[in-house]
Design an enzyme around this catalytic site. Structure first.
Site, mmCIF file in Angstrom:
data_model
loop_
_atom_site.group_PDB
_atom_site.id
_atom_site.type_symbol
_atom_site.label_atom_id
_atom_site.label_comp_id
_atom_site.label_asym_id
_atom_site.label_seq_id
_atom_site.Cartn_x
_atom_site.Cartn_y
_atom_site.Cartn_z
ATOM 1 N N ARG A 16 0.820 -1.212 0.000
ATOM 2 C CA ARG A 16 0.000 0.000 0.000
ATOM 3 C C ARG A 16 0.852 1.260 0.000
ATOM 4 N NH1 ARG A 16 -3.952 -2.613 4.613
ATOM 5 N NH2 ARG A 16 -5.170 -3.932 3.196
ATOM 6 N N LYS B 265 -4.066 3.012 3.036
ATOM 7 C CA LYS B 265 -5.285 2.204 3.092
ATOM 8 C C LYS B 265 -5.124 1.085 4.119
ATOM 9 C CE LYS B 265 -8.322 -0.633 0.184
ATOM 10 N NZ LYS B 265 -8.508 -1.219 -1.168
#
Length: 210
Positions: free
Chosen positions: A146, A182
């Site tokens: 991420r 995220k």
């Protein structure tokens, strides 16, 4: 049906190294020349892993032009399993590998790549029956992946906990700021591991001790 093959590892460092490709490069070179060029880059990273000092690093896979590897794994019980490292050692080895990846690209007159490194406990194993794949799973893998979307060219990005260990090893980390990642509530503090003009890791004169 064969039993599932898996391994638990507590002290693993993971890297996602993404070559940044200009949008029109493939159109300029054509499909064949573009593939040949990118294969040279990826092969140069494979050659690095074959060096003795990086033998505890395992290439996991290449997803598009992102090279994924981990340090501290011993798939199949490699002969040097007795050298199982603590987190600081796996991180230092992977940092050196990341630094050398930039040096390899420099040889190709290529300057654009970003690295994201995380560490922690993971599970590794083989999945599938046709073209079985050795892969790794866990929060450090997810976070490295991420963070890769928020990386910057020619930088090694790490989270705060990883930066703390790196600085205790005597290397300098520069605070980048808080970014959205995220899967985490709110913003996450991130750092860049400092590199000099030759892509060498920059050391601090005073090593931080516990």
């Amino acid at each position: 049906m064969k039993d599932l093959y898996y391994e638990d590892h507590n002290d693993v460092a993971i890297i996602f190294a993404s070559i940044i490709v200009e949008e029109d490069l493939q159109d300029i070179l054509g499909d064949t020349k573009f593939l040949i060029l990118m294969n040279e880059y990826i092969t140069s990273f494979d050659t690095l892993i074959n060096r003795k000092e990086f033998r505890t690093i395992e290439k996991i896979k290449v997803a598009k032009w992102t090279y994924m590897a981990a340090c501290g794994l011993f798939p199949g019980g490699k002969g040097y399993q007795v050298e199982r490292h603590v987190t600081s050692a796996t991180l230092e080895t992977l940092l050196s590998f990341a630094s050398n990846m930039y040096k390899q690209l420099y040889k190709f007159n290529r300057y654009y790549m970003q690295n994201c490194i995380c560490h922690g406990p993971i599970v590794a194993g083989v999945v599938g029956s046709k073209k079985p794949l050795y892969d790794i799973w866990g929060d450090p893998v997810n976070m490295a992946s991420r963070m890769d979307s928020t990386g910057l060219a020619n930088h090694i990005q790490v989270m705060e906990g990883t930066a703390d260990i790196i600085q205790k090893l005597g290397y300098i980390c520069d605070y980048r700021g808080e970014i959205y990642v995220k899967g985490k509530n709110g913003l996450v503090k991130t750092y860049f591991v400092r590199l000099d003009e030759n892509y060498d890791l920059v050391r601090n004169f005073t090593i931080i001790n516990d």
